[in-house]
Each structure stands twice: as C-alpha cells, then as structure tokens.
Write an enzyme that holds these catalytic residues in place. Sequence first.
Site, short mmCIF file in Angstrom:
data_model
loop_
_atom_site.label_atom_id
_atom_site.label_comp_id
_atom_site.label_asym_id
_atom_site.label_seq_id
_atom_site.Cartn_x
_atom_site.Cartn_y
_atom_site.Cartn_z
N ASP A 132 0.85 -1.17 0.00
CA ASP A 132 0.00 0.00 0.00
C ASP A 132 0.90 1.23 0.00
OD1 ASP A 132 -3.25 0.52 1.54
OD2 ASP A 132 -2.13 1.75 0.13
C1 GLC Z 1 -4.40 4.26 -0.20
C2 GLC Z 1 -5.27 3.07 0.11
C3 GLC Z 1 -5.28 2.02 -0.97
C4 GLC Z 1 -5.14 2.71 -2.32
C5 GLC Z 1 -3.74 3.29 -2.37
C6 GLC Z 1 -3.49 4.05 -3.69
O1 GLC Z 1 -3.74 4.70 0.93
O2 GLC Z 1 -5.07 2.38 1.34
O3 GLC Z 1 -6.50 1.28 -0.84
O4 GLC Z 1 -5.34 1.77 -3.36
O5 GLC Z 1 -3.46 4.15 -1.28
O6 GLC Z 1 -4.31 5.18 -3.73
#
Ligand code: GLC
Length: 743
Positions: free
Chosen positions: A272
């Site tokens: 993430d």
């Molecule tokens: C965010 C979220 C994730 C998302 C990623 C990209 O913090 O936790 O679900 O896909 O970053 O935006």
Amino acid sequence: MSLNFPNEALSNMNSHPSTPDMLVRMLDSMTVEEKIGQMSQFFGYDEQISEHLAHSIRQGRVGSVLNEVRLDTVNELQRLAVEESRLGIPLLIGRDVIHGFNTIFPIPLGQAASWCPETVKKCAHISALEAATTGINWTFAPMIDISRDPRWGRIAESLGEDPHLCSVLGVAMLEGFQGEQLDKTGSIAACAKHFAGYGAGESGRDYSTTNIPENELRNVYLPPFKAAADAGVATFMSAFSDLNGVPASGNKWLMTDILRKEWNYKGFVVSDWESIQQLTTHGFSKDNKDAAYEATDAGIDMEMVSSTYLDHLPALLAEGRIDIQQINTAVKKILQLKWQLGLFDNPYTDASLLPIPMNSQHLQIAKDAAIQSCVLLKNDNDILPLSADSLNSVAIIGPLADDPYEQLGTWIFDGDSQHSQTCLTAIEQELSGKASTHYVKAIETSRSYDQTDFKQAIESAAAADVALLILGEESILSGEAHCRAEIGLPGCQEQLIDAIAKTGTPIVLVIMAGRPLTIETVLPKVAAVLFAWHPGTMGGPAISDLLFGKASPSGKLPVTFPRKVGQVPIYYAQKHSGKPATEAAFVHMNDIPVHSPQTSLGMAATHLDTHFSPLFPFGFGLSYMQFRYQNLQLSHKVLHLGETLTVRVLLTNTGDTYGEEIAQLYIRDLVGSVTRPVKELKDFKRVKLAAGASEWVTFELSTDKLAFYDRNMQLVTEAGQFQIWLGGCSQTGPQDEFEIVDA
Ligand code: GLC
C-alpha cells in the site's frame, strides 16, 4: 542511446503468449537496477511529467506509475518507457477505480446491498472501460476486507460483514474489471486488497492495530482473498495494518506461507502507499533498509511510492541478505502481468476504440444498480410507494436532496458530478404537472448545527401531503481515514426531523451514507426509511423511481445496523457464548430494582442500557410486496460426508405487482471442534416473481460447503447436527435440521 530489448525476443514473446521463458530471457538481459526499477511504483498527477519521473523512466527505474489520468500524459509515459529506456519495458498505470470512473456507481457497500453478482460485475466492467480510455491498465480494487465495524470509514468501500457474500461479489467485481482476457481492449488488472485483516482495526480507527487469531483469520477474513486468488485476480495489495504484531507489509506468513505456498498464487503483491517505509513507523523495522529487507523477504513484489527498494535493495543484495532469486521472482511476475495485458504488443491507448464515458447505457446501468442497492428499512402503512396522482403538494427537504457531489460517495477521484442527477431534479420531474413541490435545503451541510432555515422547512412540510427528507452523511465522513466514534445522523439533522415531525405531515426519510447509522431514535418519528448508501451518478432517478413505485426496493443489508455504537462489533454470524443473550435473560437498567444484589441480573451476554438485538439485521430489506416462504424441503435428513443436500422452499409474491426477492440460505453447525457461528450464509439467489406467482427456490449444498478451519487449522467438515434456514433475512425464514454422519 537507448537500446530497446532485442525485437526478435519481443516478437517471439508476443508470438508465444504463454511462453514464460521469453520473460526469463528478458530477465536475464536486465541489470540489477533495472530489475529493482520494475519493483518500483512512482506517483504522477503532475500537470507535466516531472523531469525526475521522466529521467527515472529513461533509467529503467520505474515499473509502474499511479494517479496519472490524462491520456496524452499516460501515452507519453509509455513512450518514454518503451522508446527511451534501454529495454523498452512498458508501464503499469494504476488508479483507484473503486466504484466507477467518470460514471459513478453506488459505493461498494451499496452494491453489496444488491446481492447481485451480475450487477456488481457490470459496474466493474463499465468502470474498466471508462478508466481504460485514459490509459489506466490496473485498478486497486476490489477491496474485500471483511468489515464489521461501522465506525471504520472504509466500510463504505467494502462488500460488508459476511465472508460468503464478500467472496461472491468480490469475484464478480474482479471479473468485471479483468474481463475474459486481460489483453482485450477495456480490460484492466484488478487488485485484491488489503491483505489481510485490515477491517478489524481497534475501535474502528483506520490503520489501527488488528489482533485476529489464526482460526478467525482463516474462517472469516481470508476466504474472500482465497476466492479472489482462485478466480485469477491479477494482483494483491498488502494492508497498512499491524496483524498480530507483524505488519502485513512485512508479514511473510501472509505473503509467502499463505498466499504462495498454501494457495499457490502466481500473481504479484504491491504494497500500500508507503506501507513498506511505514514498517519503521510501526517500530517493526529500525530503518528503511531494514524495511526493504523485511518486505522483500516477506514477498512484497512492488513498492508503492516510497523508495526503500530503489534505495536499499542493491546493498542488501551485495551483502547477501537478499538473494537475486528473490528479485527475479518478483520481477518475473510483474513482467508476466505486463505481457498478459498485451503491453509489450501495444502499450499505447487509442480511446476511439472504447465507448465514450458517461454514455446513456452506462448511466442506465448506474441507475439500475442504484435501484437494486437501496434498502427499504421501514414502510409504515405502506406509505410507499407514493402515488404521484393522488398528491397535491410534496415538501423536499434536506442538505443531500440536491448535492451532485455528495451523492457520489467516497473514492470517486474521476467522478464527474456535473453528470449527477439529484433527488430534487428527479422528483420534480416525476411530479411535474401532478403535484406541487417545495424544496428547502434547511441545513447547509450534513454536519451543520445552524437551524436558521428550519422555519422555512417547517412551513413547507406543514403545507404538504408528505415531507421527503433527504439526509445522511456527506461523502467525506466515510472512506479512508474518515472514521466516526458516534455514527448517528451528523449535525442537527435529527433536530430537523423532530421539527418536521411536529407538523404532523408524514415523513419519508431517504438516507445517503457510507456506513450503517444509529437511527433508533429517528425511527418512531418517520413513516418510512429508504437507505440509499451513496448511490452514485444516477442516485436521484433511482430513488425517485423507488419512491413513486416505478421500481420496487429489493436491496438487503450486507452489514448489521446497530442500535447504538456501543454494541459494535455486532454482526449476525456471532458465536453463541456460554451465556447467550436471550429475551428471558435481558434486563434493562430501568427495570432493575434499587439496591439489587450483584447476582440478581440476567447473567447473559447483554448490555443493561440497550436490547441485544441489532436495529436491523444482516440480510434485512423490505419490498412493496410480501414474499411468503413455505414448504421448506430437504432431500436428506442424514447426509454422508461428500454428499449434497438439495434444499428448496416455495416462494410466493403475495403482492399485486412484480417484485424481486433475495432468498438466503443459512446454516448452523451446532457443535464443532471450534465454536461455530449461530448462523452462516451459504448461498443466495435473486428471484423475480410476478404478482401472485410462486416458484420453488432450490439450492444445492454439498458437505464441503460446510467446512471450516478447526483448532489444528485443517479445513474440515465435521459430522454432527445442523440447522438450516431459507428466508429473506438472517433472522427469519422456515427452519429445519439435518445431520452429517461420517462416511
Ligand atoms: C491508499 C489506500 C489504498 C489505495 C492506495 C493508492 O492509501 O489504502 O487502498 O489503493 O493508497 O491510492
């Protein structure tokens, strides 16, 4: 001078779409830096491509870019990678396409309320088509975290509390995104997230600690991810959260032991956003280099945004802490996906090959999805559907009646609110020429405490036959990092309901929200409640059709509604406990005699100040007609392991109009080597019935569908007594019993 990868190898690769050794040959030609580059995802969304990003791409230090959504920019990014880097490896272009791109569908929790895999798949398919017009080839969805805490903002993005429903709908969503073939125009790679247990954060706060025993993980939180892996989801995303002391983004048990060794998953895992670097913040890694080691060793193949891999993997390799094979394994999976997407064949996007976003077909499907997502929670004296012909005056009141942006919900980066059709416009259109409408916003925003305009609203309601209140949460009150400790109607909305109720005009309440709300005190003051979640672009026409009977509500709750937030976590598939809550045991604190001795109470798993039942249970939802379930029949009363039980019930639409009902099959395993839930959803079916029609609804239940992980973490179906229900909600429906005996 950039030397592209030898063309004959590329052309060979393309002529052998299933020839992984061509990837290996490409791999062999890559430098260590180029390999680590493939494992690195940069973020974009600059007006112009920054020189840093362009330079990094030319150097082969970028495997993927996220958050670029302008086609010309994306095609230029691909050109830089393909024509100006040494090997010409195209880019994965990622974006959170969660419940729509320009056309916005109901939030995933709302889509889950449709209990309709076909609808969920259609919404995802259209989302992919629209996203692909900008060169996006990878979405970070479906989010399939089991969510049993409505305080958590990301429950809005989930498919609810139940492993079976979440598994079925999660697979439908990923299939919608990925299509029949990944290299087909309009297909984009999906991403099962957030692996794993992210929805169990303490006190419903986002990113907070999760402590989930392995048995609970395996029986509740992992099944949707296993279903996604088995269904061929292209990628996984690791969670931010600390799982039992080991943050998911450094958790080898999750990423290697479970995902690769036990499930034999062949796709790749992306972290993430900066979740690898956050291993230091967790206090799990002492510095970024250690974080890079932990994540690589755990099995995280690509790093989102932070640069611990670029910065430290060369040294970790040189020191022998990481082996080149670990790098090669990660890079091969990334190259494999690029190949499956056809990017080596054609990395560029020609939007003319795709449907125009927001077209009438897309909007119609968005409306149909919103209709199926709305859940009718209350309908006293069948006040709904309203008859437009018999009304003289209708008051339309509330901050969400005419807000094109708020009805879209959370995670709508590319949603086009200019195309939203609101409740106000739809209802005014419906009543044009039939009844007068009077709109009063009454409150500036859902969070406002300013009651200045109540007077106007009261007057409007007093003069009307019915007051349509469109209330709820603004979209920013749910979604990532937007959690609430109290989950009632925000601001002074309840006071508005009180004020309108005093006029004596019946209230029909429409709620838009990203989570279950505690509306117990509201219910007695309104005649009907239609829960619309955040319904998306076409929320207005959908809600209007439901209110005026052009469609009948069929949605069922994918998540339990608590009476009070203090009941959380509350969900239908709870364990029985040794002293279960029962009516007989429940004693309300107001009924306790003064000076009662300590042991005089019900001695059961209840609260003193709130009844132990939910306000509305999982699977609940009313329609405009009554559905009758009768003659539950089982093919066997005794089954041997390996046999299949056929169960059926006669379902009748006793109403005077066509309707759709979601028949739900639940079981209870009465005794297990680990305690079993008091109910478990095992199957469901949407049944369409004309007025007065009946139909046998049949399910096949094999004994392996009754399997669970026992105390030795073995997936087993145990002999014993079972109860079975088939009805329109987790709390109702005819019941029977059967027994499984060892072979
Ligand atoms: C965010 C979220 C994730 C998302 C990623 C990209 O913090 O936790 O679900 O896909 O970053 O935006």
